[in-house]
Design a protein around this motif. Sequence first.
Motif: not given
Lengths: 265, 254
Positions: B89-95, B156-162, B239-240, B245-251
């Motif tokens: 329950p903490v923002p992912v960004f802060a973690q 950007f890494q949400f799309w291009a992982q490495d 921030g946007l 990116g986080l919303r589109g993250y599919r694990s």
Amino acid sequence: MVYAAVAAGSFRRYATYRIATAAGVFTNTVFGFIVAYTYIALWDERPHLGGYDQAQALTFVWTGQALLATAALMGGGGLDEMQERIRTGDIAVDLYRPADLQLWWLATDLGRAGLQLIGRGVAPMAVGALAFPLALPGDALTWGWFLLSVLLGVLVSFALRYLVALASFWLLDGSGLAMISGLACMFFTGMVLPLRVFPGGFGEVVQLLPWAAILQVPADVLMGVRSGDALVRGLLFQAVWAVALLALGRLVQSAATRKVVVHGG
Amino acid sequence: MWVRAALAYRTSFVMMTIGSFAANGLDFVAIMMMFSQIEALGGFTLPEVAFLYGTSGIALGLADLLLGSIEGLGRRIRDGTLDTLLLRPVPVFAQIAADRFALRRVGRVTQALLVLGWALPRIEVDWTVGRVLMVPLMAVCGTAIFAAVFTAGAAFQFWAQDAAQVQNSFTYGGNALLQYPPTVFAKELVRGVTYLVPLAFVNWLPALRLLGHPDPLGLPGWVDFLGPVVAALMCTGAGLAWRVGLRGYRSTGS
């Protein structure tokens, strides 16, 4: 041969990370441009600084970017994995294997270096040659000597990084030492500034240290500053350091494996 | 927690802090060695280059101290450990920013501060209250701009992982660029870091105004004071991008 298979496996392993390689090429190119412009400004003020003309200074920049990943000029280069295995104790498993530890890691490093020379070496050099006037050789023979010199440089670089990794047997967490050794490597290879530009006696001493074998000598071979006798002396200089440091690595390795106490066991 | 973890291996921690201090220091040693051969580089004297070096180093150093860990995002996406962070329950960004927080990074900031402290009395500036205030303002805006670049790079890494390396070209590469006077570089490159990725607002534009050097692009004078606006815009944009990116993250997994 098992070691050839290990090297091939390592080559393939690094070939898997295509996006990472492309990202690396991009970074090398960006840094190449930044450094190239600062060298142009520097050589505009002082033509023939360190005995290089401007085209040679620029060639040095792009050779440095091409060899950055190949010769692991910032340290690491896969041996951080060995360091981690020492810290966690997994190294005990490696020591049971019917293969020599040093040769095993040398094989993985050569496979890695081979892929990175192709993956991250050729492209930045090509971009550099398109964007700036470089002093590249026209004959295949010089390129051949350059590749041999690069191979010897990678051996020296490996031997140094292997010693750093072995230090983890005593330090447990070797990441601090690895960082300092990476910095020393950046500075004393000439990546920050060509060793020939270093002032006075200091400049002469740094050209005798093992790091000089990793970038300075191959770069000089490529741009034809070393030919004839000087070429032979350069290659010998590299070979002597490679043999000496690899032998030292063997000594330290046997001392380390005699004292090894596996964590938790 | 990560501070305590780092301190567990004391020798290593001391070496890492010295290393972080020296990492930046070596660049400055190289600059000093260049100036042992020349009087001025691109029309700038050594104290002036040191001023650029210090201001850029502080901005990058602070941003790196706060958000540097974010480049580990690609690894977390690859091995699937990002999912753990989503459950808390903490923002992912802060973690992710606090993950493996590295106190040793203060080494870079300290070193840049020392260089700036050396440069300040040696540059020729007619100090007024406004000009004195410009220096800390530069540091704050510069930190925000670099922080935005770190965040955008991570998004950007949400799309291009490495592709963590691409981010390095803009953060560490940007820093390497800003250490030198803009007159050294080709106009296209200066235009790129003014209009495309506005790193020029970290220190180049305000510093040119302070040092009384003309701006190589010939921009109107008021542009030099746009730093806070640019920083705010970049942070909003980054921030946007992070949210998208986080919303589109599919694990990971198949």
